[in-house]
Design a protein around this motif. Sequence first.
Motif, PDB file in Angstrom:
ATOM      1  N   CYS A  87      37.866  30.743  42.932  1.00  0.00           N
ATOM      2  CA  CYS A  87      37.840  31.579  42.038  1.00  0.00           C
ATOM      3  C   CYS A  87      37.744  32.597  42.621  1.00  0.00           C
ATOM      4  O   CYS A  87      38.210  33.993  41.226  1.00  0.00           O
ATOM      5  N   SER A 122      41.844  37.319  36.172  1.00  0.00           N
ATOM      6  CA  SER A 122      41.197  36.952  37.813  1.00  0.00           C
ATOM      7  C   SER A 122      42.287  38.416  38.289  1.00  0.00           C
ATOM      8  O   SER A 122      41.254  38.639  39.181  1.00  0.00           O
ATOM      9  N   PHE A 176      40.695  23.138  42.482  1.00  0.00           N
ATOM     10  CA  PHE A 176      39.937  24.368  42.368  1.00  0.00           C
ATOM     11  C   PHE A 176      38.697  25.182  42.397  1.00  0.00           C
ATOM     12  O   PHE A 176      38.313  24.464  41.933  1.00  0.00           O
ATOM     13  N   GLN A 195      46.270  27.869  38.279  1.00  0.00           N
ATOM     14  CA  GLN A 195      45.937  26.762  37.698  1.00  0.00           C
ATOM     15  C   GLN A 195      47.076  26.583  36.495  1.00  0.00           C
ATOM     16  O   GLN A 195      47.177  25.958  35.677  1.00  0.00           O
ATOM     17  N   ILE A 243      34.947  26.990  43.028  1.00  0.00           N
ATOM     18  CA  ILE A 243      33.940  27.944  42.236  1.00  0.00           C
ATOM     19  C   ILE A 243      33.954  29.236  43.109  1.00  0.00           C
ATOM     20  O   ILE A 243      34.110  29.756  43.454  1.00  0.00           O
ATOM     21  N   ILE A 292      44.507  33.193  41.669  1.00  0.00           N
ATOM     22  CA  ILE A 292      43.362  31.613  41.293  1.00  0.00           C
ATOM     23  C   ILE A 292      43.830  31.227  39.141  1.00  0.00           C
ATOM     24  O   ILE A 292      44.563  30.535  38.958  1.00  0.00           O
ATOM     25  N   ASP A 293      43.933  32.422  38.537  1.00  0.00           N
ATOM     26  CA  ASP A 293      44.857  32.414  37.130  1.00  0.00           C
ATOM     27  C   ASP A 293      46.132  31.513  36.905  1.00  0.00           C
ATOM     28  O   ASP A 293      46.811  30.695  36.049  1.00  0.00           O
TER      29      ASP A 293
END
Length: 321
Positions: free
Chosen positions: A265, A207, A291, A274, A293, A270-271
Amino acid sequence: MSSNINPYEHCKIVCNPDGSITRHLRIPTIKANHVACPGDPVLSKDFTLNAKKKTRIRVYMPTTKLTSNDGDTRIPIIFFYHSNGWIQLNWDSIFTNLHCSKLALEVPAIVVNVEYRLAPENRIPAQYEDAMDAILWVREHALDPNGEQWIRDYGDISSCYQYGSGNGGNIAFFVALKAAEMELQPLRIVGNIMNQPMFGGMQRTNSELMNPMDEVAPLCALDLAWELSLPEGEDRDHWYSNPMVEGPHTSAISKIGSCLVIGFCGDPMIDRQQDFAQMLVSHGVRIDGRFDIVGFHAIDVINPKMALFGIIKDFILRNQP
């Protein structure tokens, strides 16, 4: 990674020879409103937290609670840590004031907005220490017969929550770890709300590689924020930035309360958010991951009417003792 964005210009700061920075970002501020006028849904008061550290808190109280007849019904207390990338003045901005006022009204709850010290003049963990000062301040006033009335008479210290956005989400996590190993009873941190929490690392995520020139949080600005805020000589794989690495914090993760992690997202982080949520699950932490999109970093500032408060209220209601 090359970029034609100047991170200092993006952040509107200038570094000084003594290691401090000059901040040129000017966000309109608002004073506390502790005297109720007809139609005021929320009141607020300022208190000195630590005179030596020059920290303060602003406490928000929904007026509906002050005028209701349910004197025996106490409301949750939420410790709020604003987003400022560790370096910007934002504690009493109109955006933070609106957010805290709406939070107090919607839940309803007493909101304690913490003014923590800024980097690079005060590097991490100074901000964690200031947040813990606020928790201890609330505990002290709740137990003191002469303590602050809003806390003493209306707050439920057995139902406290931490809520942070951006780097404030980072603060909420690390203070939750500290609180889990302290004797705070009868105060209890029931849950932790981390909205787009700010984490980093030396290895780029997908991301980040897809959004290196994000308009709100370009990678060069994120890197600069960490450079200015982490302990001197440390890189982004220090556990304050990257909680995925093993560190002195790891053993306490399983002890923290329920967590709500919110992300979008379009956020370069974001990565990491998560992965962080998955890490909490692996340690047995009860987690609600939201989360979306659609969205981007700091979308709640640009669009304050989004459904964020409904998600937070639902989380708090589900975790009430």
